[in-house]
Enzyme design. Sequence first.
Site, PDB file in Angstrom:
ATOM      1  N   GLY A 244       0.757  -1.238   0.000  1.00 42.54           N
ATOM      2  CA  GLY A 244       0.000   0.000   0.000  1.00 42.54           C
ATOM      3  C   GLY A 244       0.785   1.285   0.000  1.00 42.54           C
ATOM      4  N   GLU A 280       3.658  -7.078   1.602  1.00 45.19           N
ATOM      5  CA  GLU A 280       3.141  -7.346   0.260  1.00 45.19           C
ATOM      6  C   GLU A 280       3.202  -6.101  -0.622  1.00 45.19           C
ATOM      7  OE1 GLU A 280      -0.882  -8.425   1.174  1.00 45.19           O
ATOM      8  OE2 GLU A 280      -0.359 -10.434   1.845  1.00 45.19           O
ATOM      9  N   PRO A 281       4.376  -5.511  -0.810  1.00 47.98           N
ATOM     10  CA  PRO A 281       4.424  -4.313  -1.646  1.00 47.98           C
ATOM     11  C   PRO A 281       4.224  -4.681  -3.122  1.00 47.98           C
ATOM     12  CG  PRO A 281       6.654  -5.004  -1.136  1.00 47.98           C
ATOM     13  CD  PRO A 281       5.728  -5.933  -0.381  1.00 47.98           C
ATOM     14  N   GLY A 282       3.513  -3.843  -3.828  1.00 50.09           N
ATOM     15  CA  GLY A 282       3.364  -4.029  -5.271  1.00 50.09           C
ATOM     16  C   GLY A 282       3.878  -2.794  -5.990  1.00 50.09           C
ATOM     17  N   ARG A 319      -5.401   3.535 -15.583  1.00 47.19           N
ATOM     18  CA  ARG A 319      -5.424   4.272 -14.307  1.00 47.19           C
ATOM     19  C   ARG A 319      -6.013   5.688 -14.403  1.00 47.19           C
ATOM     20  NH1 ARG A 319      -1.555   5.605 -11.777  1.00 47.19           N
ATOM     21  NH2 ARG A 319      -2.389   5.214  -9.711  1.00 47.19           N
ATOM     22  N   TYR A 323      -9.084   5.799 -11.997  1.00 51.84           N
ATOM     23  CA  TYR A 323      -8.791   6.410 -10.692  1.00 51.84           C
ATOM     24  C   TYR A 323      -8.502   7.908 -10.792  1.00 51.84           C
ATOM     25  CZ  TYR A 323      -7.302   1.528  -9.694  1.00 51.84           C
ATOM     26  OH  TYR A 323      -7.202   0.173  -9.562  1.00 51.84           O
ATOM     27  N   CYS A 348     -12.987   5.490 -28.352  1.00 51.47           N
ATOM     28  CA  CYS A 348     -14.210   6.292 -28.438  1.00 51.47           C
ATOM     29  C   CYS A 348     -14.897   6.407 -27.085  1.00 51.47           C
ATOM     30  CB  CYS A 348     -15.139   5.705 -29.479  1.00 51.47           C
ATOM     31  SG  CYS A 348     -14.337   5.659 -31.078  1.00 51.47           S
ATOM     32  N   GLU A 349     -14.237   7.053 -26.153  1.00 50.70           N
ATOM     33  CA  GLU A 349     -14.756   7.326 -24.811  1.00 50.70           C
ATOM     34  C   GLU A 349     -14.127   8.637 -24.372  1.00 50.70           C
ATOM     35  OE1 GLU A 349     -16.604   5.408 -22.614  1.00 50.70           O
ATOM     36  OE2 GLU A 349     -16.679   3.548 -23.773  1.00 50.70           O
ATOM     37  N   TYR A 377       0.206  -1.670 -12.170  1.00 51.85           N
ATOM     38  CA  TYR A 377      -1.199  -1.514 -12.565  1.00 51.85           C
ATOM     39  C   TYR A 377      -1.302  -0.871 -13.944  1.00 51.85           C
ATOM     40  CZ  TYR A 377      -1.402  -2.562  -7.633  1.00 51.85           C
ATOM     41  OH  TYR A 377      -1.213  -3.157  -6.424  1.00 51.85           O
TER      42      TYR A 377
HETATM   43  C1  LIG Z   1      -3.130  -4.939  -4.092  1.00 44.96           C
HETATM   44  C2  LIG Z   1      -2.687  -5.576  -2.846  1.00 44.96           C
HETATM   45  C3  LIG Z   1      -1.388  -5.379  -2.378  1.00 44.96           C
HETATM   46  C4  LIG Z   1      -0.392  -4.450  -3.043  1.00 44.96           C
HETATM   47  O1  LIG Z   1      -0.751  -3.112  -2.923  1.00 44.96           O
HETATM   48  P1  LIG Z   1       0.275  -1.982  -3.395  1.00 44.96           P
HETATM   49  O2  LIG Z   1      -0.461  -0.733  -3.132  1.00 44.96           O
HETATM   50  O3  LIG Z   1       0.540  -2.189  -4.834  1.00 44.96           O
HETATM   51  O4  LIG Z   1       1.502  -2.109  -2.568  1.00 44.96           O
HETATM   52  C5  LIG Z   1      -0.991  -6.073  -1.247  1.00 44.96           C
HETATM   53  N1  LIG Z   1      -1.835  -6.908  -0.595  1.00 44.96           N
HETATM   54  C6  LIG Z   1      -3.107  -7.110  -1.013  1.00 44.96           C
HETATM   55  C7  LIG Z   1      -3.975  -8.036  -0.271  1.00 44.96           C
HETATM   56  C8  LIG Z   1      -3.574  -6.457  -2.149  1.00 44.96           C
HETATM   57  O5  LIG Z   1      -4.825  -6.640  -2.552  1.00 44.96           O
END
Ligand SMILES: *Cc1c(COP(=O)(O)O)cnc(C)c1O
Length: 425
Positions: A244, A280-282, A319, A323, A348-349, A377
Amino acid sequence: MDHFTLKDGVTHAEDVPLTLIAEAVGTPAYVYSTATIERHVRVFREALDKVESAGQPTLVAFAVKANPNAAVLATLAQLGLGADVVSEGELLRALHAGVPADRIVFSGVGKTADEMARALKAGILQFNVESEPEVETLSAVAQSLGVTARIAFRVNPDVDAMTHAKISTGKAENKFGIPIDRARASYFTASRLPGIEPVGVAVHIGSQLTDLGPLADAFAKVGQLIVQLRTDGHVIRTADLGGGLGVPYDPTVPHPPTPAEYGAMVAEATAGWNVRLIFEPGRLIVANAGILLTRVVRVKTGAAERFVIVDAAMNDLLRPSLYDAWHDIRAVVPRGSKMTANVVGPVCELGDTFATQRELDVLEEGDLAMFMTAGAYGATMASTYNSRALTAEVLVNGADYAVVRQRQPIEALIALDSVPDWLRL
Ligand SMILES: *Cc1c(COP(=O)(O)O)cnc(C)c1O
């Protein structure tokens, strides 16, 4: 920090000119930098240097949904990262990329029995379970396979993550997790189910967080819950603190907290927990490691506005439309002057708008441009709307680059459809 920099007037990804990639691969195309990915992993790990993790290494499980490309996952697997998966497809991708099963966490609000079976057979580390009915199904599946599922309940701490409503997941009214004030009852229920071993607690309150306060509030609640659960007799060995942390998209607004600030907050919030910590970083790992390379189809002037029409569209990068997200837009070969324009795609949006009244590098027909901070993303959210084929992806490593996903041939997309007999002439 990223590795997309100007050299002799041409933007390079590491040592490769983006003009070269555009010529060889075509546009639009996502381009990822290995050096940036590696740097972000290193920075995140260093930020967690000070956290206690019950004497065990913390597990950094990359949120695969942010960027599931096989080459990106293989890069991360080789750096020793685990994976946070939310579907069978992501599980298979992670395993295929070489992520060991004991570094895989399965999240998600709607896991099916088939998906659970697949993950149990693979021997993943733990399931982050989001409801009591889900843990009952998991119990039945584990029993039928003669195995035990290690679980953490994902708790919903009812905090406002102060991010975009569509990526806020920790408020009571959101679909995610179990209410934290009913968690003790859920753990009690789960601990009596055959084939289920509660081992931890999980929390994830949202994405693109720009304030550590809500995270700290959520972690404080998790800390209290761990104490209560232990009092109730459960053996709590892991705490999964989710992902997050936000990244800077717009250089003109205050930057989100740094990984170091995040790490210091985590160290303080989790002191004395005596659990193995999972993260869980993404976005933080991959967002700045990718750009979307595009070419200007034409520039047109409307009644009042100037429109730069590029060959990338909302189906390639959703995105901004989904968002209201802001991506920096730059010329690959800047001409040295600026203009004000709306940057739009061909779909076409009206929602296919990347920027409105934006001051940016002068762009003319045929010029290459790039959307920055598109590695998370981005490609993963692409669709084929307007019958636009899925775009190519390229991974750069120093002076090398490779196409890591072929551009989908439009014929292959059309060939997936079939026409029933009664329509054949
Ligand atoms: C999407 C998600 C993440 C990653 O979130 P980021 O904002 O990309 O770090 C981690 N854990 C869970 C359960 C998620 O759904």
